[in-house]
Design an enzyme around this catalytic site. Structure first.
Site, PDB file in Angstrom:
ATOM      1  N   TYR A 276       0.441  -1.464  -0.049  1.00  0.00           N
ATOM      2  CA  TYR A 276      -0.338   0.045   0.181  1.00  0.00           C
ATOM      3  C   TYR A 276       0.559   1.393  -0.125  1.00  0.00           C
ATOM      4  O   TYR A 276       0.327   2.591  -0.298  1.00  0.00           O
ATOM      5  CB  TYR A 276      -0.752   0.032   1.483  1.00  0.00           C
ATOM      6  CG  TYR A 276      -2.397  -0.867   0.746  1.00  0.00           C
ATOM      7  CD1 TYR A 276      -3.587  -0.454   0.103  1.00  0.00           C
ATOM      8  CD2 TYR A 276      -2.514  -2.085   1.098  1.00  0.00           C
ATOM      9  CE1 TYR A 276      -4.271  -1.097   0.467  1.00  0.00           C
ATOM     10  CE2 TYR A 276      -2.960  -3.141   1.311  1.00  0.00           C
ATOM     11  CZ  TYR A 276      -4.168  -2.534   0.450  1.00  0.00           C
ATOM     12  OH  TYR A 276      -5.872  -2.559   0.330  1.00  0.00           O
TER      13      TYR A 276
ATOM     14  N   ARG B 153       2.545   9.454   5.759  1.00  0.00           N
ATOM     15  CA  ARG B 153       1.321   9.550   6.497  1.00  0.00           C
ATOM     16  C   ARG B 153       0.144   9.392   5.894  1.00  0.00           C
ATOM     17  O   ARG B 153      -0.565   9.937   6.478  1.00  0.00           O
ATOM     18  CB  ARG B 153       1.738  10.960   7.565  1.00  0.00           C
ATOM     19  CG  ARG B 153       2.968  10.843   7.649  1.00  0.00           C
ATOM     20  CD  ARG B 153       3.093  11.713   8.461  1.00  0.00           C
ATOM     21  NE  ARG B 153       3.129  12.623   9.496  1.00  0.00           N
ATOM     22  CZ  ARG B 153       3.290  14.115   9.926  1.00  0.00           C
ATOM     23  NH1 ARG B 153       4.803  14.303   8.875  1.00  0.00           N
ATOM     24  NH2 ARG B 153       3.590  14.597  10.487  1.00  0.00           N
TER      25      ARG B 153
ATOM     26  N   LYS C  72       5.024   9.321  14.490  1.00  0.00           N
ATOM     27  CA  LYS C  72       4.593   8.896  13.473  1.00  0.00           C
ATOM     28  C   LYS C  72       3.219   8.162  13.986  1.00  0.00           C
ATOM     29  O   LYS C  72       1.852   7.557  14.440  1.00  0.00           O
ATOM     30  CB  LYS C  72       5.420   8.384  12.709  1.00  0.00           C
ATOM     31  CG  LYS C  72       4.105   6.957  12.346  1.00  0.00           C
ATOM     32  CD  LYS C  72       2.998   7.303  10.533  1.00  0.00           C
ATOM     33  CE  LYS C  72       2.283   6.084  10.380  1.00  0.00           C
ATOM     34  NZ  LYS C  72       1.791   5.899   9.140  1.00  0.00           N
TER      35      LYS C  72
ATOM     36  N   ASN D 206      -1.550   8.257  14.651  1.00  0.00           N
ATOM     37  CA  ASN D 206      -1.814   6.992  15.483  1.00  0.00           C
ATOM     38  C   ASN D 206      -2.752   7.695  15.869  1.00  0.00           C
ATOM     39  O   ASN D 206      -3.824   7.138  16.282  1.00  0.00           O
ATOM     40  CB  ASN D 206      -1.665   5.812  14.388  1.00  0.00           C
ATOM     41  CG  ASN D 206      -2.101   6.828  12.505  1.00  0.00           C
ATOM     42  OD1 ASN D 206      -2.473   7.337  12.564  1.00  0.00           O
ATOM     43  ND2 ASN D 206      -0.922   5.355  12.131  1.00  0.00           N
TER      44      ASN D 206
ATOM     45  N   CYS E  12      -3.026   0.261  10.696  1.00  0.00           N
ATOM     46  CA  CYS E  12      -3.047   1.674  11.766  1.00  0.00           C
ATOM     47  C   CYS E  12      -2.536   2.077  13.121  1.00  0.00           C
ATOM     48  O   CYS E  12      -2.589   1.502  14.020  1.00  0.00           O
ATOM     49  CB  CYS E  12      -2.357   3.311  10.827  1.00  0.00           C
ATOM     50  SG  CYS E  12      -2.165   2.487   9.355  1.00  0.00           S
TER      51      CYS E  12
END
Ligand code: SAJ
Length: 421
Positions: free
Chosen positions: A12, A152, A204, A208, A258
């Site tokens: 992805y 992101r 990061k 999330n 995520c």
């Protein structure tokens, strides 16, 4: 300046990133251990669904700017974009990052860049990757430019967000950060901020985690309002009129690879300190079971009933089932004696209990559960469904349907976060 870039992992993130670099003047070699992925990519085809990605990949492959292989080769830049899934015990599975780092060691030369894009626990670059890179003939702190630049982008808008989002580059030293920043400037229009690798890793994870904790708060509000006999969605609407309040949306749980995963990477390293982060994860993980017990309360008992679920992906308007809370709800329902299940999701091609026709899915149903708020569901004509169902009951887990319209059709309308049952 044109670089030869070797991207490890064509999923992805790795695939769209490869295509973007290839489309912006670089020569890209995509590497994946999965031969099927490599073969189809070399024919210009992709096996993931993402708007506009197929056309971009087709173009860059046909122009010879992107090629795929199963092993790396010499390059100026190595980008690691392999998965970092979660183990049963909620620790990060770093085997792919480790293997990918090890696989590039034989091909490294002085002045190469090595970039980790995969979401990773704090300390990965410094403690896991640098010692492996040190196994080469080079001194990685002096001869290589190494950085973490976390992806992101949000599934469904990847190609837009790759360009427009701000980016963080955490280099092992200032010169690494600057070199890597310059590389991403090939296509990034957002701002690029420079820091060290561990700060970048933590940024990061915290982005999330911020979202996960806020959703947990919204879900807790939903549970409280159900007990209190009021509507959490009204509380959310009115509270959010305050200029500094942003209550997130309750729902049947948090899915995707995520939000449902990354907070654990912090908990793993700081089990005693990361209390709120752990509790938020547990709160969100408990939501499918709550939807299950709410369904049971609505129907009195689930045994022998037919349940229809509309939407099973982890969020609306995509085909992605990873960590979808609805799959967990399905598993819970499957354990009930003599239960009949039917699913309808126009985004999903193949899954057990799936109907391609909503009317067929709702026929003889005792309860229709809205699992995911796909936009196309706005067009559902409950007038047509009304005569087909066994019991006119709807459980909306997303505050998606118009309660008054549903009521007017004689359906019993239940809402997650509203205290009726
Ligand atoms: N959800 C709620 N309530 C909300 C918002 C979301 O229940 O108010 C649920 C969704 O239904 C879904 C889950 O949360 O099941 C996650 O969806 P999402 O849209 O929040 O995020 P992802 O997982 O698709 O993508 C996130 C993004 N991170 C942030 O917005 C901080 C994306 O930018 C990251 O690149 C991506 O994670 C990633 O790869 O880490």
């Amino acid at each position: 300046m044109k670089k030869k870039i070797c991207v490890l992992g064509l999923g992805y993130i790795g695939l769209p990133t490869s295509a973007m670099f290839a489309n912006n003047g670089h020569e890209v070699i995509g590497v994946d251990v999965n031969e099927a992925v490599v073969n189809s990519l070399n024919e210009g085809k992709i096996i993931i669904e993402e708007p506009y990605l197929d056309a971009l990949v087709y173009e860059v492959v046909n122009l010879g700017k992107l090629k795929a292989k199963t092993t790396p080769e010499e390059a100026d830049v190595f980008i690691i974009a392999v998965p970092t899934p979660i183990n049963e015990d909620k620790t990060a599975m770093m085997d792919y990052v480790e293997a990918a780092t090890r696989s590039i060691v034989p091909y490294l030369k002085k002045n190469d860049m090595v970039i980790l894009e995969s979401t990773s626990p704090p300390g990965t670059v410094e403690k896991l990757m640098m010692p492996i890179l040190d196994e080469s003939d080079l001194n990685p702190y002096e001869d290589l430019y190494v950085a973490h630049s976390p992806e992101r982008v949000i599934p469904g808008k990847i190609l837009i967000e790759l360009v427009e989002n701000n980016r963080i580059v955490g280099g092992i030293n200032e010169v690494s950060s600057k070199k890597v920043k310059k590389l991403y400037e090939s296509f990034v229009k957002g701002e690029i901020f420079l820091t060290d690798p561990t700060t970048a890793e933590m940024c990061k994870l915290m982005e999330n985690t911020f979202r996960d904790v806020n959703i947990a708060l919204a879900n807790e509000l939903a549970l409280i309002c159900e007990e209190l006999g009021i509507n959490a969605w009204d509380v959310r609407t009115f509270s959010n009129k305050h200029p500094r309040v942003d209550i997130h949306m309750p729902g049947p749980g948090v899915g995707g690879h995520c939000l449902a995963v990354d907070p654990w990477f912090i908990v793993e390293k700081f089990p005693q300190t990361a209390k709120i982060i752990r509790l938020a994860r547990e709160t969100n993980d408990a939501m499918p079971a709550h939807v299950f017990s709410k369904s049971k309360k609505i129907l009195g008992q689930l045994a022998g009933k037919k349940i229809t679920i509309l939407g099973i992906t982890y969020k609306p308007d995509i085909d992605d089932l990873r960590e979808s809370p609805i799959l967990e709800l399905i598993e819970l329902l499957e354990e009930v004696k003599d239960i009949k299940l039917s699913l309808f999701d126009p985004f999903v091609k193949d899954f057990k209990y799936l109907s391609t026709d909503i009317k067929e899915a709702c026929t003889d149903s005792d309860l229709i559960i809205l699992g995911v708020n796909h936009k196309v569901f706005e067009e559902i004509d409950f007038n047509e469904i009304k005569p087909l169902v066994s019991e006119r009951r709807i459980l909306d887990t997303r505050n998606f349907f118009d309660a008054d319209k549903i009521d007017a059709l004689g359906f019993e309308y239940h809402l997650l976060g509203k205290g009726t049952v």
